[in-house]
Design a protein around this motif. Structure first.
Motif, PDB file in Angstrom:
ATOM      1  N   VAL A  55       0.855  -1.187   0.000  1.00 44.47           N
ATOM      2  CA  VAL A  55       0.000   0.000   0.000  1.00 44.47           C
ATOM      3  C   VAL A  55       0.894   1.241   0.000  1.00 44.47           C
ATOM      4  N   LYS A  56       0.627   2.157  -0.936  1.00 40.78           N
ATOM      5  CA  LYS A  56       1.431   3.382  -1.060  1.00 40.78           C
ATOM      6  C   LYS A  56       0.512   4.559  -1.313  1.00 40.78           C
ATOM      7  N   PRO A  57       0.968   5.767  -1.035  1.00 36.04           N
ATOM      8  CA  PRO A  57       0.198   6.933  -1.477  1.00 36.04           C
ATOM      9  C   PRO A  57       0.214   6.999  -3.010  1.00 36.04           C
ATOM     10  N   ALA A  58      -0.888   7.476  -3.603  1.00 33.17           N
ATOM     11  CA  ALA A  58      -0.974   7.570  -5.063  1.00 33.17           C
ATOM     12  C   ALA A  58       0.160   8.432  -5.615  1.00 33.17           C
ATOM     13  N   ARG A  59       0.500   9.485  -4.879  1.00 35.87           N
ATOM     14  CA  ARG A  59       1.572  10.378  -5.322  1.00 35.87           C
ATOM     15  C   ARG A  59       2.881   9.605  -5.499  1.00 35.87           C
ATOM     16  N   GLN A  60       3.149   8.714  -4.537  1.00 32.07           N
ATOM     17  CA  GLN A  60       4.385   7.933  -4.612  1.00 32.07           C
ATOM     18  C   GLN A  60       4.377   7.002  -5.824  1.00 32.07           C
ATOM     19  N   VAL A  61       3.218   6.428  -6.133  1.00 36.21           N
ATOM     20  CA  VAL A  61       3.123   5.572  -7.323  1.00 36.21           C
ATOM     21  C   VAL A  61       3.526   6.370  -8.561  1.00 36.21           C
ATOM     22  N   VAL A  62       3.044   7.599  -8.664  1.00 38.16           N
ATOM     23  CA  VAL A  62       3.377   8.438  -9.824  1.00 38.16           C
ATOM     24  C   VAL A  62       4.880   8.723  -9.857  1.00 38.16           C
ATOM     25  N   TYR A  63       5.438   9.128  -8.723  1.00 40.69           N
ATOM     26  CA  TYR A  63       6.867   9.474  -8.689  1.00 40.69           C
ATOM     27  C   TYR A  63       7.737   8.261  -9.035  1.00 40.69           C
ATOM     28  N   GLU A  64       7.381   7.092  -8.497  1.00 32.54           N
ATOM     29  CA  GLU A  64       8.164   5.890  -8.806  1.00 32.54           C
ATOM     30  C   GLU A  64       8.072   5.552 -10.295  1.00 32.54           C
ATOM     31  N   MET A  65       6.873   5.739 -10.849  1.00 30.45           N
ATOM     32  CA  MET A  65       6.686   5.433 -12.264  1.00 30.45           C
ATOM     33  C   MET A  65       7.572   6.329 -13.134  1.00 30.45           C
ATOM     34  N   ILE A  66       7.644   7.606 -12.759  1.00 26.90           N
ATOM     35  CA  ILE A  66       8.468   8.552 -13.526  1.00 26.90           C
ATOM     36  C   ILE A  66       9.944   8.156 -13.445  1.00 26.90           C
TER      37      ILE A  66
END
Lengths: 381, 381
Positions: free
Chosen positions: A354-365
């Motif tokens: 489970v992660k914050p959505a923001r972190q998912v975006v940053y990791e994806m980038i």
């Protein structure tokens, strides 16, 4: 980073995030992507509230709305004003009651009433996927500063395209085949979302790897987003290598902090492998990828199953049953936990934390940059 | 261009081309890729001839051999020396006869004998996929200067790994799940071929886009080839973005000039879309992707179908039946053309033109360079 879609939508990273949860939509938009709220979960009034909330969060950054407009629905249900619960056959209600008894869901007083709710509540979720219902949702959405209307399941109806055009809002359409892509462009879609079979929700049989390049070639110069199988930055890089100008992700948000995924389902998703999904008609009446569970196994395999109804009647029946299953699962009923499921793609095997959505975006980038860097080294050596 | 696999195998482009046709193997190897001959089509004697021919064509350039070693086969068929045709039940022979009559294949004298051939011919194709048979093929292959032995369907048997190691030949193993990848590495595989559900032939349910990154992470530092959904250079770039160090392609060669694909099947492939394949047990007894045809529809859907046998008995039955179907299709029998099919992946929708295998390789290299160039522009803008 720049594609025609980052330009057009003013985003930093061409990531379109589909979610029924306003918090995810706002978080992704604020992290440099583009959030898209799935409107079918809401009544027109509730949708208005959700969008008002998002407007306050994103400070003018871009977001959009997705509606579900099936090309074909059950003929009786398509009649405006039809009382949908009355159209559910006895055999189908009985089968749900049988499942409730078999899996120990609900007390005796709770059985025998599935699909019998008033048209205002039980029938509403079904009506929202009719043209009539979707049009009401679009009218509400266009009162907000949305940047995109997406249409799932069929060519956008002419009235949707007209209203969106008049408001200067581009229309995106989800497709699972090359043939549908051409039809959607003819119907006025400005952007095509080519969605592979590995995606969660309504999906075709052709994989993202095979579908995307063919759709890109078929609809050029219309820009294409790739959907299905995309939950990390390597997959974003792969999608762009295939010719897409951005990606559309839905599943990966279901295990974020913000997601309103029922806890029993979230736990199942965190534990699931990529083999634990199935394309089944048992939740909506059309083939949709979801967690394999006792619900899908019983509807699709049990000898006593009457087989799923069409859209939207199966959706109505399943939504109401699953609401009850969810309550029982939270109360600890083991049978309810076996039944519990939700739409999710094969990337569920990658969703382990489970992660914050923001972190998912940053990791994806970051992963995207690494993947492209690796490709450079391979190619230039 | 350089990955660990181009280095290890001395190839210019990390494209591994699986084909049952020696001409394709030699053409790809000579064009800068790595041809892999599917040995299961051949008796030990014939394989020796084919490899001798390839040796003469490729002048020391690298090529390999693929054998089919299923983890689990029909128990009775696994007994060394078993006379396989005797193990095919009457009901299954009868169903094939019924199909021949229904679709007008063969004269009356030709019916009723499927699976009744001598063990030397009819049974041989079935026996080659037993450990006993595969080991004979490997012994033959290792007498030639092969650069790779690939094992499909199950962990490479210990004797295969030992013989290959002793000869200094790396072993590649095809997998459709993350779990199997780990098991194959434990069994001694030097390279993992992660094959998505969109691939032709024996395949799992998880797509290439979802499977490859998970396998790469699970088996690191063992190098991974991506398979399934790869027929042009954009798809090669996508595979490398996902973390693979090369690709494994089979389907795309079936419509080349060199391919020995039966003409009726080749025509079907050129006309097929990506929706015209199906994963079916009807050709080998294990789920294998192939053209959807009257053969797959009847075995999988007809009420009178006895259901496919296990591997290798269904393979034996289907191979013999399909040989007859092929002859009838060439003689112009329309029913035989309905039945005709062959293993092929969803990329069949991209295979619309007959080309020399060499040209396929050159186009793939060029498209790969274009795709990586486009990614650079997107990323650096």
């Amino acid at each position: 980073m720049r594609t025609r879609l980052t330009e057009r939508f003013g985003v930093e990273f061409p990531l379109f995030a589909f979610s029924h949860c306003r918090d995810v939509v706002a978080a992704v938009t604020n992290a440099g992507g583009f959030g898209v709220l799935g409107a079918v979960a809401y009544s027109a009034e509730r949708l208005d509230e959700e969008l008002t909330w998002i407007d306050a969060q994103v400070g003018g950054r871009p977001y959009g709305v997705d509606v579900l407009v099936p090309g074909k629905i059950d003929a009786a249900a398509a009649v405006p004003g039809a009382r949908l619960p009355d159209l559910i056959p006895e055999a189908h209600r009985d089968f749900v009651d049988h499942l409730f008894r078999k899996y120990g869901v609900g007390g005796p007083g709770e059985t025998g009433v599935v699909g019998a709710g008033s048209p205002e509540d039980a029938g509403d979720v079904g009506r929202r996927v009719t043209h009539e219902g979707a049009t009401r949702l679009i009218d509400v959405a266009l009162k907000h500063p949305i940047g995109l209307i997406a249409s799932a399941l069929g060519p956008p109806p002419p009235e949707m395209v007209e209203r969106a055009r008049a408001a200067g809002v581009p229309v995106a359409a989800l497709v699972g085949t090359v043939e549908h892509a051409a039809r959607q462009v003819a119907a006025g879609a400005d952007i095509i979302v080519a969605q592979g079979t590995e995606a969660g929700g309504h999906t075709g049989e052709v994989s993202t790897m095979v579908l995307v390049p063919q759709v890109v070639d078929a609809v050029a110069p219309v820009p294409v987003l790739a959907a299905g199988g995309i939950a990390d930055g390597r997959q974003v890089a792969a999608a762009l290598a295939l010719g897409a100008e951005g990606v559309w992700c839905g599943s990966v948000w279901l295990t974020t902090d913000e997601a309103e995924t029922p806890p029993a389902v979230k736990r199942k998703m965190l534990a699931a492998t990529s083999r634990d999904t199935v394309r089944s008609r048992s939740r909506t009446g059309k083939p949709a990828r979801q967690l394999r569970s006792a619900w899908t196994e019983e509807w699709d395999g049990a000898p006593e199953s009457p087989g799923p109804l069409g859209m939207p009647l199966q959706l109505l029946l399943a939504e109401e049953a699953m609401a009850r299953v969810g309550r029982a699962a939270e109360a600890g009923a083991p049978g309810a936990r076996e039944l519990a499921n939700y739409f999710v793609g094969q990337v569920v095997g990658q969703m382990n934390q489970v992660k914050p959505a923001r972190q998912v975006v940053y990791e994806m980038i970051e992963e995207y940059a690494d993947a492209v860097g690796r490709l450079r080294v391979i190619t230039d050596s």
